[in-house]
Design an enzyme around this catalytic site. Structure first.
Site, PDB file in Angstrom:
ATOM      1  N   GLY A   1       3.774   3.265   5.434  1.00 49.01           N
ATOM      2  CA  GLY A   1       4.775   2.813   6.397  1.00 49.01           C
ATOM      3  C   GLY A   1       5.373   1.463   6.070  1.00 49.01           C
ATOM      4  N   LEU A   2       5.038   0.901   4.906  1.00 47.19           N
ATOM      5  CA  LEU A   2       5.615  -0.398   4.534  1.00 47.19           C
ATOM      6  C   LEU A   2       6.712  -0.252   3.477  1.00 47.19           C
ATOM      7  CD1 LEU A   2       2.564  -2.863   4.544  1.00 47.19           C
ATOM      8  CD2 LEU A   2       4.259  -2.485   6.306  1.00 47.19           C
ATOM      9  N   GLY A   3       7.126   0.975   3.240  1.00 48.13           N
ATOM     10  CA  GLY A   3       8.284   1.169   2.358  1.00 48.13           C
ATOM     11  C   GLY A   3       7.977   1.032   0.874  1.00 48.13           C
ATOM     12  N   SER A   4       6.763   1.394   0.460  1.00 51.88           N
ATOM     13  CA  SER A   4       6.382   1.176  -0.947  1.00 51.88           C
ATOM     14  C   SER A   4       7.318   1.915  -1.906  1.00 51.88           C
ATOM     15  CB  SER A   4       4.937   1.616  -1.180  1.00 51.88           C
ATOM     16  OG  SER A   4       4.802   2.991  -0.893  1.00 51.88           O
TER      17      SER A   4
ATOM     18  N   PRO B   1       0.822  -1.204   0.000  1.00 57.83           N
ATOM     19  CA  PRO B   1       0.000   0.000   0.000  1.00 57.83           C
ATOM     20  C   PRO B   1       0.860   1.260   0.000  1.00 57.83           C
ATOM     21  CG  PRO B   1      -0.461  -1.386   1.921  1.00 57.83           C
ATOM     22  CD  PRO B   1       0.628  -2.062   1.157  1.00 57.83           C
TER      23      PRO B   1
ATOM     24  N   ASP C   1      14.602   2.517   4.937  1.00 56.20           N
ATOM     25  CA  ASP C   1      13.746   1.756   4.016  1.00 56.20           C
ATOM     26  C   ASP C   1      14.567   1.080   2.923  1.00 56.20           C
ATOM     27  OD1 ASP C   1      11.772   2.957   5.498  1.00 56.20           O
ATOM     28  OD2 ASP C   1      10.508   3.456   3.783  1.00 56.20           O
TER      29      ASP C   1
ATOM     30  N   ALA D   1      10.490   2.924  -1.534  1.00 52.89           N
ATOM     31  CA  ALA D   1      11.827   2.336  -1.601  1.00 52.89           C
ATOM     32  C   ALA D   1      11.791   0.989  -2.318  1.00 52.89           C
ATOM     33  CB  ALA D   1      12.390   2.167  -0.190  1.00 52.89           C
ATOM     34  N   ALA D   2      10.723   0.209  -2.112  1.00 50.64           N
ATOM     35  CA  ALA D   2      10.638  -1.104  -2.768  1.00 50.64           C
ATOM     36  C   ALA D   2      10.530  -0.939  -4.282  1.00 50.64           C
ATOM     37  CB  ALA D   2       9.441  -1.889  -2.223  1.00 50.64           C
TER      38      ALA D   2
HETATM   39  O1  PMV Z   1       6.792   5.693   6.548  1.00 51.06           O
HETATM   40  P1  PMV Z   1       7.998   4.939   6.129  1.00 51.06           P
HETATM   41  O2  PMV Z   1       7.829   3.480   6.051  1.00 51.06           O
HETATM   42  O3  PMV Z   1       8.651   5.503   4.910  1.00 51.06           O
HETATM   43  O4  PMV Z   1       9.076   5.108   7.317  1.00 51.06           O
HETATM   44  C1  PMV Z   1       9.555   6.344   7.623  1.00 51.06           C
HETATM   45  C2  PMV Z   1      10.496   6.245   8.788  1.00 51.06           C
HETATM   46  C3  PMV Z   1      10.916   7.583   9.336  1.00 51.06           C
HETATM   47  O5  PMV Z   1      11.812   7.309  10.396  1.00 51.06           O
HETATM   48  C4  PMV Z   1       9.736   8.347   9.868  1.00 51.06           C
HETATM   49  C5  PMV Z   1      11.603   8.432   8.286  1.00 51.06           C
HETATM   50  C6  PMV Z   1      12.932   7.907   7.856  1.00 51.06           C
HETATM   51  O6  PMV Z   1      13.410   8.383   6.811  1.00 51.06           O
HETATM   52  O7  PMV Z   1      13.534   7.069   8.538  1.00 51.06           O
END
Ligand code: PMV
Length: 333
Positions: free
Chosen positions: A120-123, A116, A167, A125-126
């Site tokens: 917060g699951l790194g979409s 999704p 990520d 970067a993946a």
């Molecule tokens: O929301 P995500 O999965 O991209 O994680 C972000 C993590 C943070 O610490 C909030 C930002 C970062 O760059 O590490």
């Protein structure tokens, strides 16, 4: 290249330490193999892109992008000329530039993902990692992990402003990571497996915004927030010790403590707080948001016996999706 080149990259979830990691504190994260981004690259017949609209130029870059999940099907060149080019088109140009390829052969790039967006699951970067792997291979210059990771980080910077790099690191190497910004990759040992339930609030929340909000707080009162980040760092170290000594039941209280600090940072939300509370009422030993916050995913510590009830309670409290996953030293499955 001839035929098809394909690369996949998993999602990731941060266990402890999000946001503070941007300020040099450690964080723990694991890959999540139940979801993935995929990039498939095929050669296009000369002078005729294989898809609609036919016979349209693909531009100097000779690349056609299909991303059905976000309704894109167009020449990369045309996308780059838009006032706000889609991040995917920028990422493709970055990869070509990094490889020193000005005029790639005609290629059709298809991007799909079950991760999704903005949750917060790194979409992001993946997608970047899969794209870098597939495109560099298709252009005859497959890159080693270290360079995939470095380039994915550059692309992350375009989306996030000041990403920590967590990520792209977890996703490139697809293993549990104890991460400190700018330091050499370290992994951690999982002596006794533990069960997590991940709940998706269904609210898309761009990480850039929550990271920016924390930065504003920090700029207004650095001394106060440095102390908060130090408290997060202590939680991360305690969690790492608990995981490495098999005392995983200690993780629940540590999650609760981390969540309280994330609330102070204003990155939780009413929906996330409701999911956290529902998980705990259903028997989770602790719960917290994961990633950027203000939406996206949360996670709860459960046991194999309580996980199904926790997942059901999360859905009842409004979670759009839940994943039950076991952390066992490899990737989360
Ligand atoms: O929301 P995500 O999965 O991209 O994680 C972000 C993590 C943070 O610490 C909030 C930002 C970062 O760059 O590490």
């Amino acid at each position: 290249m001839n035929g098809i080149v394909r690369a996949d990259a998993p999602g990731k979830i941060i266990l402890f330490g999000e946001h503070a990691v941007v300020y040099g504190r450690p964080t723990l994260a694991v890959p999540v193999m139940q979801v993935a981004a995929s990039v498939e690259i095929t050669t296009q017949p000369p002078n005729r892109p294989t898809g609609k609209p036919k016979n349209r130029s693909t531009g100097k870059l000779n690349l056609w992008l299909d991303a059905p999940d976000i309704g894109l099907s167009a020449p990369v060149e045309a996308l780059l000329q838009q006032a706000t080019p889609p991040p995917l088109a920028i990422a493709i140009r970055s990869v070509c530039q990094a490889l020193g390829v000005e005029q790639p052969p005609r290629l059709r790039i298809r991007v799909t993902s079950s991760i999704p967006l903005a949750s917060g699951l790194g979409s992001g970067a993946a997608v970047s990692v899969a794209l870098i792997r597939a495109l560099s291979a298709a252009l005859g210059q497959p890159l080693p992990d270290e360079q995939v990771n470095a380039l994915a980080y550059e692309i992350e910077k375009l989306y996030h402003g000041t990403p920590s790099g967590i990520d792209n690191t977890v996703i490139t190497y697809a293993r549990p990571v104890y991460f400190v910004r700018g330091q050499i990759l370290q992994t951690f040992r999982v002596v006794r497996p533990f069960t997590l339930v991940i709940g998706d609030s269904g609210i898309a929340a761009p990480t850039r915004e929550s990271v920016g909000a924390v930065r504003q707080l920090w700029q207004a009162d650095p001394a106060r927030w440095e102390k908060v980040f130090d408290q997060v760092a202590e939680i991360v170290e305690a969690a790492k010790n608990a995981i490495e000594s098999g005392e995983v039941s200690r993780l629940g209280a540590l999650m609760d403590e981390n969540q309280a600090l994330l609330q102070q940072m204003t990155v939780s939300s009413a929906e996330l707080d409701r999911l956290v509370a529902a998980a705990k009422t259903a028997g989770a030993q602790g719960a917290k948001l994961s990633g950027g916050g203000r939406g996206g995913n949360m996670l709860a510590l459960a046991t194999p016996e309580t996980a199904a009830a926790v997942a059901a309670a999360l859905r009842q409290a409004g979670a759009r999706n839940t994943i039950i996953t076991t952390i066992d030293g490899g990737a989360a499955r």
